[in-house]
Design an enzyme around this catalytic site. Sequence first.
Site, PDB file in Angstrom:
ATOM      1  N   GLN A 168      32.366  44.297  41.234  1.00  0.00           N
ATOM      2  CA  GLN A 168      32.058  42.887  41.433  1.00  0.00           C
ATOM      3  C   GLN A 168      32.608  42.367  42.768  1.00  0.00           C
ATOM      4  O   GLN A 168      33.492  42.972  43.379  1.00  0.00           O
ATOM      5  CB  GLN A 168      32.654  42.068  40.294  1.00  0.00           C
ATOM      6  CG  GLN A 168      31.936  42.238  38.963  1.00  0.00           C
ATOM      7  CD  GLN A 168      32.477  41.272  37.924  1.00  0.00           C
ATOM      8  OE1 GLN A 168      33.140  41.668  36.982  1.00  0.00           O
ATOM      9  NE2 GLN A 168      32.203  39.992  38.110  1.00  0.00           N
ATOM     10  N   HIS A 169      32.100  41.196  43.159  1.00  0.00           N
ATOM     11  CA  HIS A 169      32.661  40.330  44.204  1.00  0.00           C
ATOM     12  C   HIS A 169      32.461  40.805  45.640  1.00  0.00           C
ATOM     13  O   HIS A 169      32.643  40.023  46.566  1.00  0.00           O
ATOM     14  CB  HIS A 169      34.169  40.110  44.004  1.00  0.00           C
ATOM     15  CG  HIS A 169      34.578  39.570  42.685  1.00  0.00           C
ATOM     16  ND1 HIS A 169      34.066  38.401  42.161  1.00  0.00           N
ATOM     17  CD2 HIS A 169      35.483  40.033  41.771  1.00  0.00           C
ATOM     18  CE1 HIS A 169      34.642  38.170  40.983  1.00  0.00           C
ATOM     19  NE2 HIS A 169      35.486  39.140  40.722  1.00  0.00           N
ATOM     20  N   ASP A 171      30.300  45.504  36.953  1.00  0.00           N
ATOM     21  CA  ASP A 171      30.869  46.588  36.145  1.00  0.00           C
ATOM     22  C   ASP A 171      31.437  46.094  34.814  1.00  0.00           C
ATOM     23  O   ASP A 171      31.255  46.761  33.787  1.00  0.00           O
ATOM     24  CB  ASP A 171      31.913  47.376  36.938  1.00  0.00           C
ATOM     25  CG  ASP A 171      32.984  46.522  37.595  1.00  0.00           C
ATOM     26  OD1 ASP A 171      33.035  45.287  37.386  1.00  0.00           O
ATOM     27  OD2 ASP A 171      33.791  47.094  38.360  1.00  0.00           O
TER      28      ASP A 171
END
Length: 476
Positions: free
Chosen positions: A82-83, A239
Amino acid sequence: MGAQSAGPLVAGVDSSTQSTKTLVVDAETGVVVARGHAPHTVSGGERKESDPGQWWRALGEALRQCGDAARQVSALSVAGQQHGLVALDAAGEPVRPAILWNDVRSAPQSERLIGELGGAKAWADRVGSVPGPSFTVAKWAWLRANEPDAAAATAAVRLPHDYLTQRLTGQGVTDRGDASGTGWWASATEAYDTGILDLVGLSPDALPRVAAPGEAAGTVHARDLPLPHGALVAAGTGDNMAAALGLGLRPGQPVLSLGTSGTVYAVSAHRPADPTGTVAGFADARGDWLPLACTLNCTLAVDRIAALLGRDREAVEPGGGAVLLPFLDGERTPNLPAASGLLHGLRHDTTAGQVLQAAYDGAVFALLRALDQVIDEEAAPDAPLLLIGGGAKGVAWRETVRRLSGRPVLVPQAQELVALGAAAQAAGLLLGEEPAAVARRWGTARGASYEARERDEAVLERLAGTLTAGEGLLRG
């Protein structure tokens, strides 16, 4: 192939910080018929960056390891870390390496953005989360401030899983789960927040379309992978959302993941909005929500304490009054970024095994405190904790969780839950089923069950007291 298949084949991809894993799975039975793995490299020091092209090459290598099975898949899905910020030029090429979730150089931008939008509560009410340095919005603000030429050359911004999906399909598509970790997708409206995008100088035209749950991103157009041209590609997800799919989670089932960092989460029917920033108000990949809290210090920190003591990680001993808060890398939950490890209560008769047990206690304590804020009030207080991640294989980790939670513990046998969840998403798209129901049909959460133990209130009280009394030291 590693096993015979009864139904159509699907592929699930886990593109993580350190590697790409692929599973080819029988969509009917959930049997894994082939698997592949290829490593990534991440730059060192305070810069946590990777070349997105490396993820694509690793995907190709991992799929090639799956042999003929990969060439027979009817659908696939990509789950990713992520991110991360992937900045692309007008030709779709990266303008610089991707900035990963664990790169915290954007801490000043995070603090500034929180203030500019009216404070933490305003962000939580609007976005569902208070954007820490890991969030993509803070990373984009950092890029504009520190590398204006790279920002000016950026025509499209993608998350890691979006980048791979786009290279597979030629389409700019994301999903609500991964989008909810950007800081510019508002959970209140389930759409990009144009006010926040204006604040950080980013056009909504630079962002991918957000596919609805169950909607395809497209079909395979890439010619340089061992995949059938025209195979369905699901929207993919982050994820953590994929792991929730992989477990077939229903609302109210709490998960505790023990990895390098620790996470606690549960699917919820209620939109989370925690103004303290402890709980990230993520969306899940199905249409519900995935409130989640993350600690930085988990298995790696405890293993470091074991190494300092010269003991095997399982060589714990009960008793003693030592308290160890293993915040070796600073800490995210509780929010103590400048913290270091704190050891209190040593006596002449304290043993090395008791100190090691205290490290386990400190790591699990931080996760369980966050869990209390993650789960809904109507969730059963005796619901089993699903224990996943590398630490779930350890007896000391499992027994510490049982002793400090007072809950039953279930350790699923299934491994590689992120890739398995991506495969379930692909199977759901192919078969017209809800992907968490697919995972439940596959039996992914089956495993060893352990009864509840009486909660060790004395240790919990010592830990809470030490955390409060030591706050001045822990704030650095």
